[in-house]
Design an enzyme around this catalytic site. Sequence first.
Site, PDB file in Angstrom:
ATOM      1  N   SER A 283       0.847  -1.186   0.000  1.00  0.00           N
ATOM      2  CA  SER A 283       0.000   0.000   0.000  1.00  0.00           C
ATOM      3  C   SER A 283       0.884   1.239   0.000  1.00  0.00           C
ATOM      4  O   SER A 283       2.025   1.206   0.445  1.00  0.00           O
ATOM      5  CB  SER A 283      -0.900   0.023   1.237  1.00  0.00           C
ATOM      6  OG  SER A 283      -0.207   0.530   2.371  1.00  0.00           O
ATOM      7  N   ASP A 284       0.352   2.346  -0.512  1.00  0.00           N
ATOM      8  CA  ASP A 284       1.063   3.603  -0.329  1.00  0.00           C
ATOM      9  C   ASP A 284       0.856   4.054   1.117  1.00  0.00           C
ATOM     10  O   ASP A 284       0.074   3.479   1.874  1.00  0.00           O
ATOM     11  CB  ASP A 284       0.579   4.650  -1.335  1.00  0.00           C
ATOM     12  CG  ASP A 284       1.661   5.670  -1.669  1.00  0.00           C
ATOM     13  OD1 ASP A 284       2.532   5.926  -0.814  1.00  0.00           O
ATOM     14  OD2 ASP A 284       1.642   6.228  -2.782  1.00  0.00           O
ATOM     15  N   HIS A 285       1.554   5.109   1.486  1.00  0.00           N
ATOM     16  CA  HIS A 285       1.645   5.577   2.870  1.00  0.00           C
ATOM     17  C   HIS A 285       0.252   5.887   3.451  1.00  0.00           C
ATOM     18  O   HIS A 285      -0.408   6.825   3.043  1.00  0.00           O
ATOM     19  CB  HIS A 285       2.517   6.830   2.892  1.00  0.00           C
ATOM     20  CG  HIS A 285       3.010   7.210   4.251  1.00  0.00           C
ATOM     21  ND1 HIS A 285       2.242   7.878   5.159  1.00  0.00           N
ATOM     22  CD2 HIS A 285       4.217   7.025   4.854  1.00  0.00           C
ATOM     23  CE1 HIS A 285       2.937   8.099   6.258  1.00  0.00           C
ATOM     24  NE2 HIS A 285       4.140   7.588   6.106  1.00  0.00           N
ATOM     25  N   GLY A 286      -0.188   5.050   4.415  1.00  0.00           N
ATOM     26  CA  GLY A 286      -1.454   5.295   5.094  1.00  0.00           C
ATOM     27  C   GLY A 286      -2.690   5.074   4.261  1.00  0.00           C
ATOM     28  O   GLY A 286      -3.799   5.471   4.665  1.00  0.00           O
TER      29      GLY A 286
END
Length: 765
Positions: A283-286
């Site tokens: 996943s990308d950040h958060g």
Amino acid sequence: MNRLHLLGLVTTLLMAPAFADTQPKPPQDKQAFIADLMSRMTLDEKIGQLRLISIGKEMPKPQILKEIAAGRIGGTFNSVTRQENRPLQEAAANNSRLKIPIFFAYDVVHGHRTIFPISLAQASSWDMEAIERGGRISAIESAADGLDMTFAPMVDISRDPRWGRTSEGFGEDPYLVSRIAEVMVKAYQGGATPNQADSIMASVKHFALYGAVEGGRDYNAVDMSPMRMYQDYLPPYKAGLDAGAGGVMVALNSINGTPATSNTWLLQDLLRKEWGFKGVTISDHGAISELMRHGVARDGREAAKLAIKAGVDLSMHDELYASELPGLIESGEVDIREVDNAVREVLGAKWDMGLFADPFLRIGKAQDDSADPGVENLQHRDVARDVARKSMVLLENRRNTLPLEKQGTIALIGPLADSHIDMLGSWSASGAAKQTVTLRQGMQAALGDQARLLYARGANVTNDSHIVEYLNFLNWDDPEVVQDPRTPEAMIAEALKVAQQADVIVAAVGESRGMSHESSSRTSLDLPESQRELLRALKATGKPLVLVLMNGRPLTLKWEQANADAILETWYTGTEGGNAIADVLFGDYNPSGKLPISFPRSVGQIPTYYNHPRIGRPYQVGKPGNYTSQYFEEPNGPLYPFGYGLSYTDFELSPVRLSATKVRRGGKVEASVTVKNTGSRDGATVVQLYLQDVAASMIRPIKELKNFQKVSLKAGEEKVVRFDINEDDLKFYNLQMQYRAEPGEFNVQIGLDSQNVQQETFELE
């Protein structure tokens, strides 16, 4: 002790040597090894493998060490030296119950310690060998610092330069970006799998369509037809995966109403089933938590459920897998097999990185520790300088203003002329600003005592205090944009005093690096007004005016194009940027770069890209414009087209020659031209092959890049350049989403940019 428990103990003891100091190889059957390991993992340990933790103040080191030793972390990012990473790996490989190593990741996008030009600049070189060398050095340097994975290459197609991350990608064209994606993945990984000490795993990003965000506004939605996806935007991701990339970073945007992070069609049907991807998804950040803000998840529990079911293996900087998956499994909302699939991919990636064979493969022993990133590193400066020179594009050169003579007096003016930090560009990994060569330093070194170099700042990058505050928000304690406290009038007055003493003016203008970055979308692509005021004043002196542009996206340069005597697009050139720019300005290197992205005349023309669909009422130059597709205030078409770039010499192309005018399916036709250097200097150019499907079952692009060759020629030399065209080059996705070539006529266009071409025609029978 029962027999089953004894068997488990024996198995554990047998596995222990794989993590001992001698570090012998684990069993060679990857899947058997992983299956055995997973059979001994608790649910808590499995979920731990799905956590990718950011090193920072959010989780202090003592807490991280405790979590790793408990088997609750699968990997980390933002720790970038062996000294930082060794204690973390020791906690995993020596102190955790199953001794499962963790991995270390970072955004190594265009260099690690030695910073190369930004990705958009490297694409301007159209030089696959130079791009490969830069990527390989990036892998060597980052692996030497103990890193195992990079979140790169970024292969999003970008046709709206308002998007700040345009600087991080390779431009607008699917063929060119696909070629670079393949090169970069192989350069990072050094082979089919990155299991050597000098290689790192590539993670292709951002999957998918991130460069097509609506309005060029970061994190925005994407709405796109399947045909355009498959034809224009998906090919670079697939090229990177076909080249062997072990990872995929999932995009932050939504696609046709579904966030990529919860998009089962994207991550399961397309990525896993249709493309056969076997690696790890990140996943990308958060981004998992953000499913709640997207409005597709009511709470964190539902967000975690959607992400794991869609196929997101690693949760980056997000606690929801850890907090919600146990309850979801207990309730039966998530099948344990779905978690096992994700764990299997994470463990498989660690196998491919070589970490099960040797958890300290890239970290080494304490006595081998590399120096702190702040220490001067000269190891790869020559390559960085060469790649930077190849990446520059000469946009204008009236009356042969360039190259400059190393004599007389030269005025160097502009807010970017002596800025170390802005040479680096965005996502500069462990690059140290103080190690960069500024343009002022590079020009002074090139001139020595042969000529006088005068300098004045002339203006701030911008006088807008709100923009300065925004750009310094994330680095308020060490601001990147430092304002000169003098008034604009005082700064321009000083610049004019310097300019009046000079024979020629070199103005270094553009964007600070933070203006071409993530979350740095712009509504205007003009130079900031502070710099435009400076340029108008310099133009009024009547002295020859050379613009050196430093920027991470196409800018709107109508005034500059009309008034400058020469314009050199340098982008952000990296560690050796100042020396490389000086090499080009003074003619020690003949520029050969070509634009990988079109430059619009104004924001109102966006999107401007060369391979747009054909239309029924096209505007035609020289004919009345009424009731044709146009903007009536200004000329149609880009200010500078895709593939454009000048040289200090001249090149001519012969008419196109075809080996046949009719081709059967499965056959091929050879297209050739003779390119000649008709000028007085040695130089290089890029010969570009475009195809146009004359008539098809659906609307096709005006033309499409299908191949290119970079050719170096001595003054007066000529060379025959040949391209093979086969049936695959003619295929496209039709209305039934079938990838096929249709019979009929095809125009073969060969030129030195996308607009000025020679043409011939053949027929596919």
